[in-house]
Design an enzyme around this catalytic site. Sequence first.
Site, PDB file in Angstrom:
ATOM      1  CE  LYS A 234      42.078  28.284 -29.713  1.00  0.00           C
ATOM      2  NZ  LYS A 234      41.252  27.061 -29.676  1.00  0.00           N
TER       3      LYS A 234
ATOM      4  N   GLY B 233      41.667  22.765 -22.791  1.00  0.00           N
ATOM      5  CA  GLY B 233      41.336  23.788 -21.807  1.00  0.00           C
ATOM      6  C   GLY B 233      40.193  24.646 -22.316  1.00  0.00           C
TER       7      GLY B 233
ATOM      8  CG  ASP C 114      41.941  24.457 -31.845  1.00  0.00           C
ATOM      9  OD1 ASP C 114      41.121  24.033 -32.667  1.00  0.00           O
ATOM     10  OD2 ASP C 114      41.692  24.584 -30.618  1.00  0.00           O
TER      11      ASP C 114
ATOM     12  CD  GLU D 276      42.379  21.412 -30.492  1.00  0.00           C
ATOM     13  OE1 GLU D 276      43.537  21.838 -30.300  1.00  0.00           O
ATOM     14  OE2 GLU D 276      41.465  21.524 -29.652  1.00  0.00           O
TER      15      GLU D 276
ATOM     16  CE  LYS E 100      44.468  24.878 -28.985  1.00  0.00           C
ATOM     17  NZ  LYS E 100      43.594  23.940 -28.246  1.00  0.00           N
TER      18      LYS E 100
ATOM     19  CB  SER F 118      45.783  27.524 -26.295  1.00  0.00           C
ATOM     20  OG  SER F 118      44.895  27.862 -27.335  1.00  0.00           O
TER      21      SER F 118
ATOM     22  CE  LYS G 172      38.846  22.030 -25.207  1.00  0.00           C
ATOM     23  NZ  LYS G 172      38.308  23.066 -26.111  1.00  0.00           N
TER      24      LYS G 172
ATOM     25  CG  ASP H 101      38.137  20.819 -28.775  1.00  0.00           C
ATOM     26  OD1 ASP H 101      37.234  20.434 -28.017  1.00  0.00           O
ATOM     27  OD2 ASP H 101      38.698  21.929 -28.621  1.00  0.00           O
TER      28      ASP H 101
HETATM   29  O1  OSB Z   1      39.336  24.930 -28.849  1.00  0.00           O
HETATM   30  O2  OSB Z   1      40.668  24.349 -27.337  1.00  0.00           O
HETATM   31  C1  OSB Z   1      39.824  25.131 -27.752  1.00  0.00           C
HETATM   32  C2  OSB Z   1      39.493  28.122 -25.384  1.00  0.00           C
HETATM   33  C3  OSB Z   1      38.128  28.334 -25.426  1.00  0.00           C
HETATM   34  C4  OSB Z   1      37.347  27.536 -26.232  1.00  0.00           C
HETATM   35  C5  OSB Z   1      37.940  26.526 -27.004  1.00  0.00           C
HETATM   36  C6  OSB Z   1      39.300  26.308 -26.958  1.00  0.00           C
HETATM   37  C7  OSB Z   1      40.094  27.138 -26.152  1.00  0.00           C
HETATM   38  C8  OSB Z   1      41.555  27.056 -26.077  1.00  0.00           C
HETATM   39  C9  OSB Z   1      42.216  27.589 -24.827  1.00  0.00           C
HETATM   40  O3  OSB Z   1      42.245  26.657 -26.974  1.00  0.00           O
HETATM   41  C10 OSB Z   1      42.769  26.521 -23.976  1.00  0.00           C
HETATM   42  C11 OSB Z   1      43.121  27.020 -22.586  1.00  0.00           C
HETATM   43  O4  OSB Z   1      44.245  27.454 -22.408  1.00  0.00           O
HETATM   44  O5  OSB Z   1      42.287  26.958 -21.676  1.00  0.00           O
HETATM   45 MG    MG Z   2      40.177  23.181 -29.643  1.00  0.00          MG
END
Ligand code: OSB
Ligand code: MG
Length: 356
Positions: free
Chosen positions: A148, A275, A173, A198, A146, A120, A247, A223
């Site tokens: 953001k 994550g 995402d 996402e 992925k 990510s 999660k 999510d």
């Molecule tokens: O939306 O998946 C998410 C990190 C913090 C809060 C939300 C998200 C995330 C990530 C990081 O996308 C995922 C990771 O590598 O832990």
């Molecule tokens: Mg997410």
Amino acid sequence: MRFFETSFGRSYDRTFVLVRLRGGGVDGWGEAVADADPYYSSETTETVWHILTEFLAPLVVGRTFAEPADVWPALARVRGHNMAKAAVEMAAWDLHAKQLGVPLWRLLGGSGAPVASGVSIGIQDSIEQLEDRVAAERADGYQRIKIKIKPGWDLAPVEWLRARFGAMPLMADANAAYTLADTDRVGALDQFDLMMIEQPLGYDDLLDHATLQRALRTPLCLDESIVSPRVAEMALREQACRIINIKPGRMGGFLESRRVHDLCEQAAVPVWHGGMLESGIGRAHNLHLSTLPNFRLPGDIAASRRYYAEDLIEPPIEVSPDGTVPVPSDGPGIGVAVDHDRVARATLRHTEISSS
Ligand code: OSB
Ligand code: MG
């Protein structure tokens, strides 16, 4: 140290609550995934501390449970606060696995096989910086990228990455940064063949996601919205998404995560493991759960070194050149050795709760 930026903000460090449950001469560990700020979810480090110490600990400390699946129902009187509940529930699973001398994945019903990992990548200061990051992560072997996105950082970076890297597995995402009024803008992503988009809409906008999904070719993945098996059931029934991100922190632990996994499997909807920038302790839990059969897409299960200069476990979790991460197997339970000195050095607050 590098920052991690989502549509809700940029973070440079991480404060979180660890739970260590003791019983039968062994320790079970759990990590609460709540952040210092209530931006991803309403829980924070402080609410987790409050709920754990005042309300959850008294429900479990000194009690005997036949199996870890009995812990979640024992916490039911407390409404919400899934991340706080998950920390203690997942510690109970680790504790029980250690008492039995088996790996956690076996108790959860997984295979223990290496887990396909994606990565990510936060919002960057420039598209060139993003390109460099993607190139580096691909070189490390990660099986999907992925990024953001948020309004103003969406079409251009995706178009750029497609032009530069071609048909690699790519997804975006939004962390709830759009509304239905943005349908055309989100819809414009359809041309780039993303694996999924996402959580484009609000955390409680199941019905709007269903409307958006009908307007898109690209699968939506939820999510933030999926906080329980009941909500997952509604999302599936309303076709609010075609993929679900699991999660365990968001779902209150392993029992509820497994229920969502099973519901999705019955509905032929694939899941993958999200994550929350966990330390190696939380990451180890995630790896074990990720070996259940319906985790059919690469997870956000990247090496802990990506986020932490120095992890809390030994040895660190690493990605293999083929983009998989082996499930830790250095002993029963979560299969990692917690570095107690490192934990002590990072500790800001500590309390011990015993049965009276
Ligand atoms: O939306 O998946 C998410 C990190 C913090 C809060 C939300 C998200 C995330 C990530 C990081 O996308 C995922 C990771 O590598 O832990
Ligand atoms: Mg997410």
